[in-house]
Scaffold this motif. Sequence first.
Motif, PDB file in Angstrom:
ATOM      1  N   LEU A 749       7.325  -1.617  27.522  1.00  0.00           N
ATOM      2  CA  LEU A 749       6.194  -0.763  27.915  1.00  0.00           C
ATOM      3  C   LEU A 749       6.282  -0.447  29.406  1.00  0.00           C
ATOM      4  CD1 LEU A 749       3.296  -2.455  25.896  1.00  0.00           C
ATOM      5  CD2 LEU A 749       4.365  -0.243  25.436  1.00  0.00           C
ATOM      6  N   PRO A 750       5.801   0.740  29.804  1.00  0.00           N
ATOM      7  CA  PRO A 750       5.956   1.155  31.210  1.00  0.00           C
ATOM      8  C   PRO A 750       5.215   0.227  32.161  1.00  0.00           C
ATOM      9  CG  PRO A 750       4.464   2.630  30.029  1.00  0.00           C
ATOM     10  CD  PRO A 750       5.115   1.759  28.996  1.00  0.00           C
ATOM     11  N   ALA A 751       5.816  -0.016  33.332  1.00  0.00           N
ATOM     12  CA  ALA A 751       5.218  -0.922  34.316  1.00  0.00           C
ATOM     13  C   ALA A 751       5.392  -0.345  35.714  1.00  0.00           C
ATOM     14  CB  ALA A 751       5.868  -2.291  34.225  1.00  0.00           C
ATOM     15  N   LEU A 752       4.286  -0.222  36.429  1.00  0.00           N
ATOM     16  CA  LEU A 752       4.310   0.212  37.824  1.00  0.00           C
ATOM     17  C   LEU A 752       3.976  -0.944  38.759  1.00  0.00           C
ATOM     18  CD1 LEU A 752       2.389   3.605  37.353  1.00  0.00           C
ATOM     19  CD2 LEU A 752       4.873   3.239  37.398  1.00  0.00           C
ATOM     20  N   ASN A 753       3.600  -2.075  38.163  1.00  0.00           N
ATOM     21  CA  ASN A 753       3.309  -3.297  38.918  1.00  0.00           C
ATOM     22  C   ASN A 753       2.221  -3.114  39.963  1.00  0.00           C
ATOM     23  OD1 ASN A 753       5.338  -4.949  37.585  1.00  0.00           O
ATOM     24  ND2 ASN A 753       6.828  -3.652  38.654  1.00  0.00           N
ATOM     25  N   LYS A 754       1.197  -2.330  39.607  1.00  0.00           N
ATOM     26  CA  LYS A 754       0.037  -2.159  40.484  1.00  0.00           C
ATOM     27  C   LYS A 754      -0.961  -3.285  40.247  1.00  0.00           C
ATOM     28  CE  LYS A 754       0.076   2.924  40.647  1.00  0.00           C
ATOM     29  NZ  LYS A 754      -0.708   4.157  40.314  1.00  0.00           N
ATOM     30  N   LYS A 755      -1.726  -3.607  41.248  1.00  0.00           N
ATOM     31  CA  LYS A 755      -2.829  -4.549  41.098  1.00  0.00           C
ATOM     32  C   LYS A 755      -4.071  -3.748  40.737  1.00  0.00           C
ATOM     33  CE  LYS A 755      -4.434  -8.776  41.269  1.00  0.00           C
ATOM     34  NZ  LYS A 755      -3.951  -9.788  40.298  1.00  0.00           N
ATOM     35  N   GLN A 756      -4.661  -4.036  39.564  1.00  0.00           N
ATOM     36  CA  GLN A 756      -5.789  -3.232  39.092  1.00  0.00           C
ATOM     37  C   GLN A 756      -7.003  -4.111  38.822  1.00  0.00           C
ATOM     38  OE1 GLN A 756      -4.555   0.228  36.434  1.00  0.00           O
ATOM     39  NE2 GLN A 756      -2.963  -1.236  35.904  1.00  0.00           N
ATOM     40  N   ASN A 757      -8.156  -3.488  38.833  1.00  0.00           N
ATOM     41  CA  ASN A 757      -9.401  -4.189  38.531  1.00  0.00           C
ATOM     42  C   ASN A 757     -10.379  -3.183  37.959  1.00  0.00           C
ATOM     43  OD1 ASN A 757     -11.321  -6.187  38.321  1.00  0.00           O
ATOM     44  ND2 ASN A 757     -11.166  -6.848  40.451  1.00  0.00           N
ATOM     45  N   TYR A 758     -11.445  -3.666  37.357  1.00  0.00           N
ATOM     46  CA  TYR A 758     -12.492  -2.743  36.942  1.00  0.00           C
ATOM     47  C   TYR A 758     -13.447  -2.531  38.109  1.00  0.00           C
ATOM     48  CZ  TYR A 758     -13.878  -7.494  35.607  1.00  0.00           C
ATOM     49  OH  TYR A 758     -14.077  -8.840  35.585  1.00  0.00           O
ATOM     50  N   ALA A 759     -14.265  -1.506  38.000  1.00  0.00           N
ATOM     51  CA  ALA A 759     -15.238  -1.191  39.046  1.00  0.00           C
ATOM     52  C   ALA A 759     -16.619  -1.635  38.594  1.00  0.00           C
ATOM     53  CB  ALA A 759     -15.240   0.309  39.339  1.00  0.00           C
ATOM     54  N   ASP A 760     -17.364  -2.217  39.522  1.00  0.00           N
ATOM     55  CA  ASP A 760     -18.757  -2.544  39.242  1.00  0.00           C
ATOM     56  C   ASP A 760     -19.597  -1.360  39.686  1.00  0.00           C
ATOM     57  OD1 ASP A 760     -21.303  -3.479  38.996  1.00  0.00           O
ATOM     58  OD2 ASP A 760     -20.985  -5.329  40.130  1.00  0.00           O
ATOM     59  N   ASN A 761     -20.077  -0.583  38.718  1.00  0.00           N
ATOM     60  CA  ASN A 761     -20.828   0.636  39.020  1.00  0.00           C
ATOM     61  C   ASN A 761     -22.328   0.402  39.150  1.00  0.00           C
ATOM     62  OD1 ASN A 761     -18.722   2.796  38.991  1.00  0.00           O
ATOM     63  ND2 ASN A 761     -18.354   1.930  36.954  1.00  0.00           N
ATOM     64  N   GLY A 762     -22.723  -0.871  39.179  1.00  0.00           N
ATOM     65  CA  GLY A 762     -24.112  -1.189  39.472  1.00  0.00           C
ATOM     66  C   GLY A 762     -25.078  -1.007  38.326  1.00  0.00           C
ATOM     67  N   VAL A 763     -24.589  -1.010  37.085  1.00  0.00           N
ATOM     68  CA  VAL A 763     -25.492  -0.913  35.933  1.00  0.00           C
ATOM     69  C   VAL A 763     -26.142  -2.275  35.731  1.00  0.00           C
ATOM     70  CG1 VAL A 763     -25.699  -0.403  33.485  1.00  0.00           C
ATOM     71  CG2 VAL A 763     -24.038   0.845  34.874  1.00  0.00           C
ATOM     72  N   ARG A 764     -27.449  -2.345  35.891  1.00  0.00           N
ATOM     73  CA  ARG A 764     -28.184  -3.599  35.785  1.00  0.00           C
ATOM     74  C   ARG A 764     -29.479  -3.378  35.010  1.00  0.00           C
ATOM     75  NH1 ARG A 764     -23.966  -4.712  37.783  1.00  0.00           N
ATOM     76  NH2 ARG A 764     -23.529  -6.055  39.592  1.00  0.00           N
ATOM     77  N   SER A 765     -29.940  -4.433  34.375  1.00  0.00           N
ATOM     78  CA  SER A 765     -31.254  -4.366  33.741  1.00  0.00           C
ATOM     79  C   SER A 765     -32.342  -4.519  34.798  1.00  0.00           C
ATOM     80  CB  SER A 765     -31.388  -5.473  32.692  1.00  0.00           C
ATOM     81  OG  SER A 765     -30.530  -5.231  31.607  1.00  0.00           O
ATOM     82  N   PRO A 766     -33.517  -3.957  34.558  1.00  0.00           N
ATOM     83  CA  PRO A 766     -34.568  -3.974  35.576  1.00  0.00           C
ATOM     84  C   PRO A 766     -35.160  -5.377  35.775  1.00  0.00           C
ATOM     85  CG  PRO A 766     -35.413  -3.063  33.529  1.00  0.00           C
ATOM     86  CD  PRO A 766     -33.934  -3.242  33.336  1.00  0.00           C
ATOM     87  N   LYS A 767     -35.484  -5.689  36.979  1.00  0.00           N
ATOM     88  CA  LYS A 767     -36.145  -6.955  37.293  1.00  0.00           C
ATOM     89  C   LYS A 767     -37.651  -6.806  37.064  1.00  0.00           C
ATOM     90  CE  LYS A 767     -32.346  -8.896  38.953  1.00  0.00           C
ATOM     91  NZ  LYS A 767     -31.698 -10.057  38.311  1.00  0.00           N
ATOM     92  N   GLY A 768     -38.312  -7.932  36.858  1.00  0.00           N
ATOM     93  CA  GLY A 768     -39.762  -7.927  36.699  1.00  0.00           C
ATOM     94  C   GLY A 768     -40.191  -7.670  35.270  1.00  0.00           C
TER      95      GLY A 768
END
Length: 953
Positions: A749-768
């Motif tokens: 399988l193709p490999a570019l050997n990059k370091k990858q991660n997911y992004a935290d887009n700030g989706v959160r449940s409401p407080k209170g």
Amino acid sequence: MNNRNKILVFGMTALMVVNAPSYAQKKPVAAKKPVQATSKTAGTLIPNDPNVKIGKLPNGLTYYIRKNTEPKNRAELYLATRIGSLMEEDNQQGLAHFTEHMAFNGTKDFPKNDMINYLQKAGVRFGADLNAYTGFDQTVYQLPIPTDSAMVFKNGFKILANWAGKVIMDGEEIDKERGVIIEEDRQRGKNAQERMSKQLLPLLLKGSRYENRIPIGKIDILQTFTHDKIRNFYKDWYRPNLQAIIAVGDFDVNEVEQLIKANFSELTNPANPKPRLKYDLPDNKEPLIKIITDPEQAYNVAQIMYKQRGSVSKTTADYKKKLMYSMINSMLGARLQEILQKGTAPFIFAQTNYGPYQGGLVSGINALQTTVAAKSAATLEQAFSAALAENERMSKYGFVQSELDVAKKNIIAGSEKQFKEKDKTPSSSFVQQYLNNFLTSSPIPSIDFVYGETQKAVGSITLAEVNALVKTLITKDNQIIIIQAPEKDKAALPTEAQMLAAVKNAGSGVAAYVDNSVNKPLLEKKPVAGKIVNETKPDAIGVTELTLSNGIKVLLKPTDFKNDQIIFSSFSKGGTSLATDQNFQSVQMVSLIPESGVGAFNPTQLDKLLAGNTGRGGAYIDDLYQGFSGSASPKDLETAFQMVYAYATDPRKDAEIFNKNIDDYKVVLANKNANPTSVFSDTVQAVLSSYHKRAMPMTLEDLSKVSLNEAFAFYKDRFADASEQTFVIVGNFDINTIKPLIETYIASLPALNKKQNYADNGVRSPKGKISKTVYKGLEDKASVELYIHGDYDFNELNNTQLEALKAALEIKILERLREKESGVYSPRVSLSVQKYPDAHYYFNISFSCATANVEKLVAASLDEVSKIRTSGATADDISKFKSEEQRQVELSLRNNGFWLGYISSRLKNGESFDQILNYKKTLDAVSVESTKAAAQKYLTDENYIRLVLMPQK
């Protein structure tokens, strides 16, 4: 809680609300000979499996006993009765089902709730394991039970005997259960489907006893019947000559036979038993037609049924014909799927099937049933005619040899798989055979017989025979035509005359089918293989870890749980979280790329190419990860790996399929707000994500921004670099044999050997504290969703304490809301936890009820939460939790799917593999005090969300 928009699945064929197949009865009639039966094709009788012991007690009770060691130390115990709603008198309607409920509310040897409490402490889960159902002509009780405790196992037969003849029918318990059953009717109904079903039933069951014996009964009778009515029903019909015991599991057959004799021989039949009559569904010479509309119906649906008389398959000739019907269904289904992929398809859903009438509504009646859903009322007649044209094309010209070859290969492959797994067949798989034998006298062939007969029959079936059989499916009489549509579309619907004309003129001008198979290999050439550069055995759970030359990690767990199964999945970080705000709408539809086929093959062509091959592989992209998954028999594993390579390197960009799916989804989005449940679900999704734009339900405006080019580019980008993929492979394989396949298809399988991660887009449940009420719906039905949630430290100990709280709360909510308040049918308590992108837990209490009871039942639910927060879970409930957890772990440890999920989860969350080895120690840490501490920390009202669906004002 991250929520993704998902394409809705059509459920157009669910026209009826019944619990089980059953006989339609009204008055005794002479038995009618099955159509198409001739002495020349009678075949030989199918013999019963010699591995099942069948007997009968002097009182008439039948029993079936089979030793089977999958799963080990477990048995499936069933009480089957030829008793259902058809046995009820006019003033007893609903009492067959009511009787089933009462069997759990007190018997001679198990008063009140003692039976459920006893079984829960033995690790048997109420609802998930211990259960029952009632149909028109049968009531069936199921009891999966451990066999490694002699006393628990013996008591299992005592419980069956108590159901069979020792239910107390206490008056106070009867009155308490009335509300529960009325709430069961409310939970399952009070919607468009139920309202339309009430109009359909007189048509579908015209002239039969079924018409007035729907198992749930009549609400006014359920509310007012006197206690003697249900006691009389139990006394009249719960008798041994209408009952059977089915026992399959890891036990000694002779011991079980003695247990049956000891527990059931004392049961007696009435001195003057009521006759159990057989009835029939009358024919209709002229077509029956009905057009039904409802304000909450979302789609324009048309259906036609051609009823026929069927018979139980008792001979080898019957079995051969059954195989031919199966082939016909698969071949015609493939044709319809091929049309559905085209941009010119006149329907958004189409299905044709020959089989039991309305899913087994009336025993002994089959039907060719065609269902279509159109884009609008104006196009419904066109969609209906197009589906009928395929029926007529089949009838006029039949199928072609290449189609039949595909169908044959798939049947042979399925039969071979069943044969190879014969010593690993789960006990539950045998139960239905024995149940059908008791209820309909159908044979019980052995797996060896089925395998041999399938090979023989499939080999002898000719195209001419199949094409002769298809000509018998479309009949001039016994036709039923139905339209179900939104009320707002009523004026635009075709008339009854137009629908009848469509049937009469169906298929005029149709030509013979032309097969579009692609005659080429899945991969034009094998990829250049990579290498395994490192091998370790890092843990005590039997896993070998390989490192490949392209950076991919592969974890191998060989097992012997199944003889013919290998399953796998992979993951690497990223997923749709990496979509930009500009291309997010397109990325949300990225699943349509792998669903469009691969390389030169569209989905239909791919299915034909892989006929008879069990190897399957595919690609996915979810919120945080992308990867591959698949399964295969050991002999076909190479094909599954080839598909992984193809989906990674040669995805299919098919504008026609993509755009057709988008157009169909527009219809879904345009109509979904007619359904109160859909509206409420969207609200729940929006509130739980704090109305974050990346977690909101998709709209028509969003869909208009979707671009195939953007979705395809994102897919290509996510699979351009596989160097951080981790594969987990579990099943029956030899490590040395699988290594060359891994090097050829995974290490390449193709490999570019990059370091990858997911992004935290700030989706959160409401407080209170959040409270929102949605007003949508026509009837007295409310749906309640309560969430208690918060941030926490994600680890094994905390997760186990949360699971214990969930189990204890579930017990208390059921006891309070159902047993004490009689205000709900099946309240649900669930727990979900996540580590990424933020460690968070969610307790959810959900139920449906009468609108007048919402406040009372919400208050009762929170009161139970408060009690646990104050005192912790009771020692009794903790004991039940530990027993159930231990029993489930015992089963899981011999399940390939469990190990695939377990290893993948540990890797994703950075946890130790040996957690499962120490689970007893972790369970031991759960106590009254520990649950009290956990409840005070996590079951607070600090972050509390209350969401309610009420009927519109």
